[in-house]
Design an enzyme around this catalytic site. Structure first.
Site, PDB file in Angstrom:
ATOM      1  N   TYR A 178      47.052  52.376  36.146  1.00 16.78           N
ATOM      2  CA  TYR A 178      47.871  51.522  36.990  1.00 16.78           C
ATOM      3  C   TYR A 178      49.285  52.020  36.756  1.00 16.78           C
ATOM      4  O   TYR A 178      49.805  51.892  35.647  1.00 16.78           O
ATOM      5  CB  TYR A 178      47.789  50.066  36.540  1.00 16.78           C
ATOM      6  CG  TYR A 178      46.561  49.321  36.975  1.00 16.78           C
ATOM      7  CD1 TYR A 178      46.126  49.365  38.298  1.00 16.78           C
ATOM      8  CD2 TYR A 178      45.848  48.536  36.079  1.00 16.78           C
ATOM      9  CE1 TYR A 178      45.010  48.653  38.704  1.00 16.78           C
ATOM     10  CE2 TYR A 178      44.733  47.824  36.477  1.00 16.78           C
ATOM     11  CZ  TYR A 178      44.322  47.893  37.789  1.00 16.78           C
ATOM     12  OH  TYR A 178      43.229  47.184  38.180  1.00 16.78           O
ATOM     13  N   ASP A 227      43.903  50.856  45.170  1.00 15.80           N
ATOM     14  CA  ASP A 227      43.530  49.726  46.036  1.00 15.80           C
ATOM     15  C   ASP A 227      44.200  48.426  45.603  1.00 15.80           C
ATOM     16  O   ASP A 227      43.836  47.350  46.049  1.00 15.80           O
ATOM     17  CB  ASP A 227      41.998  49.542  46.051  1.00 15.80           C
ATOM     18  CG  ASP A 227      41.416  49.288  44.663  1.00 15.80           C
ATOM     19  OD1 ASP A 227      42.184  48.947  43.740  1.00 15.80           O
ATOM     20  OD2 ASP A 227      40.193  49.430  44.501  1.00 15.80           O
ATOM     21  N   HIS A 239      36.993  47.888  44.389  1.00 14.60           N
ATOM     22  CA  HIS A 239      37.382  47.198  43.159  1.00 14.60           C
ATOM     23  C   HIS A 239      36.381  46.086  42.821  1.00 14.60           C
ATOM     24  O   HIS A 239      36.762  44.999  42.378  1.00 14.60           O
ATOM     25  CB  HIS A 239      38.787  46.603  43.340  1.00 14.60           C
ATOM     26  CG  HIS A 239      39.609  46.576  42.083  1.00 14.60           C
ATOM     27  ND1 HIS A 239      40.666  47.420  41.858  1.00 14.60           N
ATOM     28  CD2 HIS A 239      39.541  45.790  40.976  1.00 14.60           C
ATOM     29  CE1 HIS A 239      41.208  47.141  40.690  1.00 14.60           C
ATOM     30  NE2 HIS A 239      40.537  46.165  40.124  1.00 14.60           N
TER      31      HIS A 239
HETATM   32  C1  FMN Z   1      36.274  42.059  35.169  1.00 20.06           C
HETATM   33  C2  FMN Z   1      36.694  43.298  35.871  1.00 20.06           C
HETATM   34  C3  FMN Z   1      37.872  43.933  35.503  1.00 20.06           C
HETATM   35  C4  FMN Z   1      38.265  45.083  36.163  1.00 20.06           C
HETATM   36  N1  FMN Z   1      39.403  45.715  35.755  1.00 20.06           N
HETATM   37  C5  FMN Z   1      39.785  46.850  36.383  1.00 20.06           C
HETATM   38  C6  FMN Z   1      40.938  47.549  35.944  1.00 20.06           C
HETATM   39  O1  FMN Z   1      41.589  47.169  34.986  1.00 20.06           O
HETATM   40  N2  FMN Z   1      41.279  48.663  36.640  1.00 20.06           N
HETATM   41  C7  FMN Z   1      40.566  49.126  37.707  1.00 20.06           C
HETATM   42  O2  FMN Z   1      40.924  50.125  38.313  1.00 20.06           O
HETATM   43  N3  FMN Z   1      39.445  48.492  38.100  1.00 20.06           N
HETATM   44  C8  FMN Z   1      39.051  47.380  37.472  1.00 20.06           C
HETATM   45  N4  FMN Z   1      37.909  46.750  37.868  1.00 20.06           N
HETATM   46  C9  FMN Z   1      37.086  47.343  38.942  1.00 20.06           C
HETATM   47  C10 FMN Z   1      36.041  48.288  38.346  1.00 20.06           C
HETATM   48  O3  FMN Z   1      36.627  49.450  37.846  1.00 20.06           O
HETATM   49  C11 FMN Z   1      35.008  48.713  39.398  1.00 20.06           C
HETATM   50  O4  FMN Z   1      35.660  49.214  40.525  1.00 20.06           O
HETATM   51  C12 FMN Z   1      34.067  47.563  39.798  1.00 20.06           C
HETATM   52  O5  FMN Z   1      33.818  46.715  38.708  1.00 20.06           O
HETATM   53  C13 FMN Z   1      32.747  48.098  40.307  1.00 20.06           C
HETATM   54  O6  FMN Z   1      31.963  47.054  40.786  1.00 20.06           O
HETATM   55  P1  FMN Z   1      30.773  46.364  39.938  1.00 20.06           P
HETATM   56  O7  FMN Z   1      31.425  45.509  38.905  1.00 20.06           O
HETATM   57  O8  FMN Z   1      30.067  45.573  40.974  1.00 20.06           O
HETATM   58  O9  FMN Z   1      29.936  47.465  39.337  1.00 20.06           O
HETATM   59  C14 FMN Z   1      37.491  45.601  37.218  1.00 20.06           C
HETATM   60  C15 FMN Z   1      36.307  44.966  37.568  1.00 20.06           C
HETATM   61  C16 FMN Z   1      35.899  43.828  36.904  1.00 20.06           C
HETATM   62  C17 FMN Z   1      34.599  43.182  37.290  1.00 20.06           C
END
Ligand code: FMN
Length: 498
Positions: free
Chosen positions: A247, A275, A374
């Site tokens: 980020y 995104d 995301h």
């Molecule tokens: C609790 C949580 C925290 C997340 N934190 C970040 C993050 O800090 N940075 C980021 O780029 N994506 C973040 N994501 C998105 C994940 O990298 C990923 O795109 C997403 O979880 C994929 O979907 P899924 O959980 O259905 O497998 C987060 C997702 C979740 C569920």
């Protein structure tokens, strides 16, 4: 500075004067209350008490430095800790409802990804479960992520001698036993006390790659240290490599410094999240925030303005609980030039959601794109990664094979990984299943989750009639249902060979 008596700290327990203890030091956080991206209520619950345990769940230690000047007041007198105010009880009730079975199943009972969520619900406090599971607005994009994998069917081949299968795949030249990796997820301290290092332990033991979030609870070098320690324990035999999700901090110097720290540690690639110029509306989290505000009597002041996209930008860690000074809503394609110069390694854009941006990413020379919404947490009704992949195949197929293509979102079954690979993906990311596995079983859960996906994957390969991932081709899937719904320029008639 003279040591401060715990009884004195305990008196400062309101929004008029709010002191907390963090790592044996007293801080006056009154002026920070209205600026806390996660809302004042979270801090007020800790007012007059030792907030270290709660703080560590969400922030690396060095975030203390972000508190306003004048906040540090001095050390707490260790003999007076007993006089501190007892903390307002954290929501210790677990996420499962009272009449649900409250016993955590043995890890071997987790035979598919959804089982980890059920187990996590037993152990996670409601607040942490809401953080993990919440999605944007009414939840439609999360739903579509989950559903779209099932809307593509296989076209299997038979009688092909599938006795042995090879599931290996490389990401930027780094071999992994499987074509899936652990997606970056912030604030894992709220999920398990071992936080990100615990995930790393599981990943290293299974040899799969992982992407570490900028919004991690632990510092980037601490996580790296754990990676090295685990590697050493295994005689450096694990093929696991760590990549870093970025980020981009608003402040350029801070952005560059962070990149240099990450590079010096040895992370193998920078996954820039694109995104999230602002935080999506995390509905369930908002409800909880409102309840917390009501509980400490500050509901009338409304929520903190963390969505304005102002210069004080943020990193989307914990619902609205974000990290000041991070994530720039002003990022443009031109920024890639200086980022590339400073980073000097593979760059992936995380969060590409249409064919035009995939093409731009290719033209700007990035090394990979991650098709992702995301986990359905950002734009309401954003496309699933599969839908975006189909767009790319239709409108800019020339990028396939030229850069590495990753997908994530809603992936809950190893055999679905094969669908993405048939359609041209290099590998896929899995998020929440690993988070839930971590919550319930720590690194053992992470390992188990890898095994579950791996078994589904290799079984799927055999049933599909392939012995190596290179044999996966678009003709092995029927994507016509999704293609029918795919965007097309007005008036255009879709001619696709899928
Ligand atoms: C609790 C949580 C925290 C997340 N934190 C970040 C993050 O800090 N940075 C980021 O780029 N994506 C973040 N994501 C998105 C994940 O990298 C990923 O795109 C997403 O979880 C994929 O979907 P899924 O959980 O259905 O497998 C987060 C997702 C979740 C569920």
């Amino acid at each position: 500075m003279a040591a401060i008596d715990g009884a004195e700290v305990a008196k400062h327990n309101s929004k008029k004067s709010c002191w907390v203890v963090l790592h044996s030091k007293v801080y006056d956080v009154t002026s920070f209350l209205s600026k806390h991206p996660g809302g004042a209520a979270i801090i007020l619950k800790q007012a007059g008490s030792d907030a270290t345990e709660e703080f560590e769940k969400y922030h690396p230690l060095d975030y203390i430095n972000d508190l306003p000047d004048g906040s540090p007041l001095g050390p707490i007198d260790p003999n007076t800790l007993g006089k501190l105010r007892a903390r307002k009880d954290q929501t210790s009730a677990s996420a499962s409802s009272a009449n649900e079975e409250n016993e955590i199943p043995h890890v071997s009972m987790c035979v598919s990804c959804p089982d980890f969520e059920k187990a996590a619900k037993v152990v996670l406090p409601l607040k942490s479960y809401v953080y993990a599971s919440t999605s944007a607005n009414s939840g439609l994009s999360l739903r579509a992520n989950l559903d779209d994998w099932g809307r593509i069917n296989f076209r299997p081949r038979v009688m092909r001698n599938v006795g042995d299968v090879d599931t290996r795949r490389s990401i930027f030249g780094h071999s992994s036993p499987y074509p899936f990796y652990i997606s970056p997820m912030g604030t894992l301290g709220a999920i398990h006390p071992g936080a990100e290092p615990e995930v790393v332990r599981g990943a290293v033991r299974k040899g799969i790659h992982a992407v570490i979030s900028t919004a991690s609870s632990k510092q980037v070098d601490q996580i790296w240290q754990r990676f090295e320690d685990e590697q050493k324990t295994l005689g450096n035999a694990s093929p696991t490599r760590l990549f870093y999700q970025y980020y981009m901090p608003v402040d350029r110097k801070r952005a560059i410094d962070l990149m240099h720290i990450v590079k010096k540690c040895g992370y193998k690639g920078l996954w820039i999240t694109v995104d999230t110029p602002v935080l999506g509306k995390r509905t369930a989290d908002r409800v909880l925030q409102a309840e917390e505000a009501l509980a400490v009597g500050i509901a009338e002041e409304g929520t903190v303005e963390w969505e304005t996209g102002e210069e004080n930008a943020f990193a989307p860690a914990m619902g609205g609980r974000v990290v000041s000074g991070q994530l720039s809503p002003h990022t443009t394609w031109e920024d890639l030039q200086w980022i590339r110069k400073e980073w000097g390694g593979p760059i992936v854009l995380k969060g590409i959601q249409c064919a035009e941006d995939a093409k731009l990413a290719y033209e700007y020379g990035v090394d990979g794109i991650l098709l992702s919404n995301h986990g359905g947490r950002q734009l309401h009704t954003a496309p699933s990664a599969l839908m975006t992949l189909l767009e790319i195949r239709t409108y800019c197929p020339e990028v396939i094979g030229k850069l590495e293509i990753f997908l994530d979102g809603g992936l809950r079954d190893g055999s679905d990984v094969l669908k993405a690979l048939c359609l041209g993906a290099t590998a896929v990311g899995v998020g929440r299943p690993f988070m839930y596995a971590l919550a319930a079983y720590g690194s053992q859960g992470v390992e188990r989750c890898v095994d579950v996906l791996a078994e589904e994957l290799s079984t799927g390969m055999r049933l599909l009639g392939v012995t190596s991932l290179d044999q996966l081709i678009p003709e092995m899937v029927n994507a016509s249902r999704l293609l029918n719904e795919m965007w097309r320029p007005e008036g255009a008639v879709l001619k696709s060979r899928l």
